[in-house]
Design a protein around this motif. Structure first.
Motif, PDB file in Angstrom:
ATOM      1  N   SER A   1      55.146  29.334  53.496  1.00 59.37           N
ATOM      2  CA  SER A   1      53.926  29.373  52.678  1.00 59.37           C
ATOM      3  C   SER A   1      53.051  30.573  53.029  1.00 59.37           C
ATOM      4  CB  SER A   1      53.127  28.076  52.844  1.00 59.37           C
ATOM      5  OG  SER A   1      52.773  27.889  54.202  1.00 59.37           O
ATOM      6  N   LYS A   2      52.999  30.924  54.297  1.00 62.20           N
ATOM      7  CA  LYS A   2      52.206  32.088  54.708  1.00 62.20           C
ATOM      8  C   LYS A   2      52.849  33.372  54.190  1.00 62.20           C
ATOM      9  CE  LYS A   2      50.165  34.582  58.524  1.00 62.20           C
ATOM     10  NZ  LYS A   2      49.852  34.629  59.948  1.00 62.20           N
TER      11      LYS A   2
ATOM     12  N   TYR B   1      54.831  33.726  51.568  1.00 57.48           N
ATOM     13  CA  TYR B   1      54.634  33.795  50.121  1.00 57.48           C
ATOM     14  C   TYR B   1      53.187  34.179  49.794  1.00 57.48           C
ATOM     15  CZ  TYR B   1      54.440  32.829  45.201  1.00 57.48           C
ATOM     16  OH  TYR B   1      54.250  32.965  43.852  1.00 57.48           O
TER      17      TYR B   1
END
Length: 159
Positions: A59-60, A62
């Protein structure tokens, strides 16, 4: 910056690059640049690989990839046409330059021609306001571009 096949040799090269970095905690953007240079873009498989090697959540990664306009998750054409749409270029008709490239290449901004030769993108400012409107094709800068210059610019990169 044309996309290349996602093959093991490129992943191995990226892994060697990551292994050579001493301070991995602060190396995410540096690694993303290297990965995009190798692969031509940052598909999910590459992002997940980087996350695993740097111990960073997907998530980081992306979030960083989607925040910075330099990074792309889609393959780009062999020739990336960037039209500056910053203030100086905008007031000197950059919009008509963009529209003419779109018309001549039959694609919209952000798209790539079906033959993979061209991608059209826009930039906010290239720092060459005295040359407005400015077009960059790959690393070559064209200043004071007029709509009538566009066929010649496209032809140069069509060969």
């Amino acid at each position: 910056m044309q996309a290349v096949e996602l093959n093991q040799e490129l992943f191995d090269e990226l892994e060697r690059y990551i292994d050579s970095i001493e301070t991995k905690e602060t190396a995410l953007i540096e690694v993303l640049h290297q990965a995009q240079n190798l692969f031509g873009y940052l598909p999910m498989e590459v992002q997940l690989f980087i996350g695993e090697k740097l111990n960073v959540p997907a998530s980081k990664i992306y979030g960083v990839v989607s925040f910075y306009s330099y990074f792309t998750t889609k393959p780009k054409g062999k020739n990336v046409i960037n039209v500056c749409t910053g203030t100086a270029c905008f007031v000197r008709n950059a919009e008509s330059i963009v529209k003419e490239f779109e018309k001549r290449l039959s694609i919209k901004t952000g798209e790539t021609t079906s033959n993979g030769m061209f991608t059209i993108d826009c930039l906010r400012c290239v720092g060459a306001c005295g040359l407005a409107p400015v077009v960059m094709v790959n690393d070559e800068v064209y200043g004071k571009v007029k709509v009538e210059d566009i066929p010649k610019i496209i032809a140069k990169y069509s060969e």
